[in-house]
Structures are given as structure tokens and as C-alpha cells.
Write a protein that holds these residues in place. Structure first.
Motif, short mmCIF file in Angstrom:
data_model
loop_
_atom_site.label_atom_id
_atom_site.label_comp_id
_atom_site.label_asym_id
_atom_site.label_seq_id
_atom_site.Cartn_x
_atom_site.Cartn_y
_atom_site.Cartn_z
N VAL A 97 -3.83 -6.01 0.07
CA VAL A 97 -2.92 -5.52 -1.04
C VAL A 97 -4.03 -3.99 -1.28
N VAL A 98 -3.06 -3.07 -1.68
CA VAL A 98 -3.36 -1.81 -1.94
C VAL A 98 -2.61 -1.70 -3.37
N VAL A 99 -3.71 -1.63 -4.43
CA VAL A 99 -3.27 -1.27 -5.63
C VAL A 99 -2.73 0.01 -5.79
N ARG A 100 -1.50 0.14 -6.34
CA ARG A 100 -0.91 1.30 -6.47
C ARG A 100 -1.28 2.01 -7.92
N PRO A 101 -1.90 3.12 -7.99
CA PRO A 101 -2.00 3.92 -9.17
C PRO A 101 -0.58 4.25 -9.98
N ALA A 102 -0.71 4.26 -11.15
CA ALA A 102 0.59 4.34 -12.02
C ALA A 102 1.18 5.69 -11.48
N THR B 172 -1.66 -3.89 13.86
CA THR B 172 -3.18 -4.43 13.87
C THR B 172 -3.29 -4.48 12.42
N ASP B 173 -2.77 -4.05 11.26
CA ASP B 173 -3.21 -4.34 10.04
C ASP B 173 -1.76 -4.03 9.24
N VAL B 174 -1.62 -4.94 8.13
CA VAL B 174 -0.45 -5.01 7.14
C VAL B 174 -1.04 -4.54 5.80
N ALA B 175 -0.37 -3.84 5.16
CA ALA B 175 -0.86 -3.58 3.78
C ALA B 175 0.44 -3.51 2.84
N VAL B 176 0.39 -4.36 1.76
CA VAL B 176 1.47 -4.17 0.92
C VAL B 176 0.98 -3.09 -0.39
N SER B 177 1.80 -2.10 -0.59
CA SER B 177 1.14 -1.23 -1.84
C SER B 177 2.30 -1.55 -2.97
N THR B 178 1.38 -2.04 -4.08
CA THR B 178 2.10 -2.46 -5.31
C THR B 178 1.39 -2.28 -6.46
N ASP B 179 2.14 -2.12 -7.70
CA ASP B 179 1.45 -2.09 -8.99
C ASP B 179 1.73 -3.42 -9.64
N ASP B 180 2.04 -4.62 -8.90
CA ASP B 180 2.63 -5.79 -9.80
C ASP B 180 1.60 -6.85 -9.26
N PRO B 181 1.01 -7.59 -10.26
CA PRO B 181 0.22 -8.44 -10.05
C PRO B 181 0.93 -9.75 -9.23
N ALA B 182 2.23 -9.94 -9.45
CA ALA B 182 2.76 -11.00 -8.96
C ALA B 182 3.04 -10.79 -7.47
N ILE B 183 3.54 -9.55 -7.19
CA ILE B 183 3.90 -9.16 -5.93
C ILE B 183 2.44 -9.18 -5.12
N ALA B 184 1.41 -8.85 -5.53
CA ALA B 184 0.06 -8.64 -4.95
C ALA B 184 -0.21 -10.24 -4.61
#
Length: 399
Positions: free
Chosen positions: A71-76, A49-61
């Protein structure tokens, strides 16, 4: 009363850093970045039902969002080399408190299918397993090197070699997709707990990309394993064409005065005219400085950029100036200097006789060689079958 449908969250961890393959999660296989391939498989799965990408990279986001993922912005703190996939999934779950089932999907498995994703999801949602994992049948003998004995069999006696049919069936964890009851995952904080269902997948599709050799193998296998698909008008807003080897057969004729001539195909001209009438934006982009390129563009009534050293930079600037999303650009090429442009566009296309590395990086490949009607074939993909049948036309020289 019918039970409410389960909410199933698919999480795709995709860090920007990768030591084995720099920029790995944006590397293209079959002309599509790995992270986008994973997003598409999840979006096509019936139970997700939902798809999330966890990333720290703007290009991947950016690539993930364009493909339709949240997009889930992953903390450092959980984005370094030692960060676990479980940490990324737990963080993504914080924004989806209502999820009943959570999936961990690895974009480093390029040949994951939506059936694989649905298989692990259904094992938990429908069959009631606590966890599920994709596996492939495995018949090999596993060995470990030890000192001083040398090779030591794991799970088998090296003095006794039973036939395959006499051994119990073993399974190899593919590393592609996992499913967990969300509440159980929050409690246990790892991907295997309770009853674990094994979801069988096709062994031929099992490949994890950890080093450049894996990526090269994936690109070589993509034409065999990916479902064949060519773009249509709904996929594309602009068509950008290389010249030598794409609109020509890559040969140059030189007369006694040193003038260069090349041969082009009249069918390509008809195809380009049809694309222009259909309202698609067109461009010829070439490193070749010979004025024949500009002359051909004038005859076709389309813009041209030639004598360009960095085709990828020129293409990026052209898209920005024209307000065109590169994801909706079809770029047709034939040689290694086209590869940087392939990585920018949504539809990299190789002509049939293109260099092997170009064919491997393409999302679609024409059946027709360059200079023999390949552009007419691409026009038929976009505009319909009436363009498939080219009249019997001889190649014409262009000076």
C-alpha cells in the motif's frame, strides 16, 4: 552472462472518493471488491515483480494489503477529483527507484485478466517497446454532433459506407492496463511516449465502471466472464448460514392453531455435521424471530443469532468476538437482506434460486436450490467429493 531480470512494478490507483459510484473501488463484482480483483490479476501475471495500490482510503488500503499488495498512502495533494493517474504512478515510483518497467492498472476495468497484464508488461520487458496499452478490435463508425451541420463522421465520410472488411482495422483503448519504461515515464511524465505497442484483448471483456449502470452490468456479466471457482477448506475458517430460503425452500406451512412449520433437508444436516467435525466455526444468522430457527440450531449443535435486524452488524461483531478474519468467512444466503453481509465476507455464496441481485453479488452459486441440499453442496466444496453424493433423503418438517 545472462541479463538480470527486469523489475516490473504494477501500480493500481484507487482513491476513496468517487462521485459517479460512491465507494466504487470497494464495490464487489462477482463477490470480490474491484481493487482486490485488480490486485489478483497483477499478482498472477508472470512478469510482474511488485504490486502497489495507491490510495488515500484506509478501507481500500486494508483490502489491498489483505489481497497481497503493497500500500502506498497517497498524499491529499494528488488525491482529489482532478488528480491524474500519472501523478499516482509517479508518486508510487518514488519508493521503487529500482523499477525498470512500471504498469498502470485500473481497477475500474473488472474483467481485466492476468494475461492482459502480462501482455503489456511483455511488450516492454521482452519486445522492447517504450510503452504499451490494452486495446480491443473496433469496427464501429464514430460520430460527433456539431452545429449547425448535425452529425459529423469522424474518420469516415458519411456519404461513403465501406464494408467492414474494406476498412482498416481500428482499435479501442480499453482503459484497463498500460506499461511504460520506468525511466522514460519519469522523463516524459505521461503514459504514451516513444514506440507504443498495442496489446489486443477480448472485446467481450471491455467494460469501464463509471456509473451505477456500469456496475450493474458488470455484476450481471460476472457469472459469464469470471472463471468458475468454488472455495475449498484452505480458503475458509468459518461458515455462516442464513435460514429461510437457504436451509428451507422459503415456504411456511401454518396449521389450524396458527403454528408455523418449515421443511429442511436432511442432507444439509449431514453436511453441517461434517463441517463441524472438520473444525470450521459455524453460525446460523437470521432475521426470523420464529423459534423454529433456534430449534434447528440446537439440533445441529451450532450457535444461532436470530431475530436480528442488522445482520451485517451482528456478523461483524461475531467475527470480532471469535477472532475470525471476515475475508475467510463463507456466508450463504438467498435474498436482498443478505447483501450487506455479502459485502463483508471473502466468500459470499448464493443458493441456486436466490434473488437475481444476490446471485449477481455472489462469488459462487450453488447448483442446488435452498432447502433442497444447497448446504450439503457447500460442505462438499469445502471437504471433498465424498460429500457430493447425498443419499436419497426426503425433506423433514421442522416446527
Amino acid at each position: 552472462m545472462n541479463a538480470l531480470p527486469k523489475k516490473v512494478l504494477a501500480v493500481i490507483p484507487a482513491r476513496g472518493g468517487s462521485k459517479g459510484v460512491p465507494g466504487k473501488n470497494l464495490a464487489a463484482v462477482g463477490g470480490v471488491p474491484l481493487v482486490v480483483r485488480a490486485v489478483r490479476a497483477c499478482l498472477a501475471a508472470r512478469h510482474v515483480t511488485d504490486v502497489a495500490v495507491s490510495t488515500d482510503d484506509p478501507a481500500i488500503a486494508s483490502a489491498a494489503a489483505a489481497a497481497g499488495a503493497h500500500v502506498v498512502v497517497r498524499p491529499a495533494a494528488i488525491a482529489g477529483d482532478t488528480a491524474t493517474s500519472e501523478a499516482a504512478v509517479l508518486h508510487a515510483l518514488e519508493g521503487h527507484a529500482d523499477a525498470d518497467v512500471v504498469l498502470l492498472v485500473q481497477c475500474t476495468s473488472p474483467f481485466l485478466t492476468h494475461q492482459d497484464v502480462d501482455g503489456v508488461a511483455a511488450a516492454v520487458v521482452v519486445d522492447g517497446a517504450d510503452t504499451a496499452v490494452t486495446v480491443a478490435p473496433f469496427h464501429g463508425f464514430v460520430w460527433r454532433e456539431s452545429v449547425p451541420e448535425g452529425g459529423e463522421g469522424l474518420g469516415h465520410d458519411k456519404a461513403f459506407r465501406p464494408r467492414r472488411q474494406d476498412r482498416p482495422q481500428d482499435f479501442l483503448e480499453t482503459g484497463a492496463a498500460y506499461a511504460m519504461d520506468a525511466e522514460g515515464f519519469r522523463t516524459h511524465r505521461h503514459r504514451f511516449f516513444g514506440h507504443t505497442a498495442l496489446v489486443r484483448t477480448d472485446p467481450a471483456r471491455v467494460l469501464e465502471i463509471d456509473d451505477p449502470h456500469d456496475l450493474a452490468r458488470a455484476r450481471a456479466l460476472a457469472p459469464l466472464l469470471d472463471p468458475a471457482r468454488t472455495p475449498d477448506h484452505a480458503d475458509v475458517d468459518a461458515v455462516v448460514l442464513d435460514f429461510d430460503g437457504t436451509q428451507t425452500d422459503d415456504r411456511v406451512l401454518i396449521d389450524s392453531e396458527g403454528r408455523e412449520l418449515v421443511a429442511v433437508h436432511r442432507g444439509d444436516g449431514l453436511g453441517i455435521a461434517a463441517l463441524r467435525r472438520a473444525g470450521l466455526k459455524l453460525l446460523i444468522l437470521s432475521t426470523e424471530q420464529n423459534p423454529v430457527v433456534a430449534a434447528r440450531a440446537r439440533k445441529l449443535k451450532i450457535p444461532v443469532l436470530h431475530g436480528v435486524d442488522r445482520k451485517d452488524l451482528a456478523l461483524k461483531q461475531w467475527c470480532e468476538d471469535a477472532g475470525i478474519d471476515p475475508a475467510r468467512v463463507l456466508y450463504a444466503g438467498n435474498d436482498v437482506n443478505d447483501l450487506p453481509c455479502f459485502s463483508l465476507v471473502g466468500w459470499p455464496v448464493a443458493v441456486a434460486d436466490a434473488h437475481d441481485s444476490v446471485r449477481a453479488a455472489a462469488r459462487a452459486v450453488t447448483a442446488t436450490p435452498g432447502g433442497e441440499g444447497a448446504i450439503r453442496e457447500i460442505a462438499a466444496w469445502l471437504l471433498g467429493p465424498e460429500l457430493h453424493h447425498t443419499p436419497s433423503l426426503h425433506n423433514s418438517p421442522a416446527q
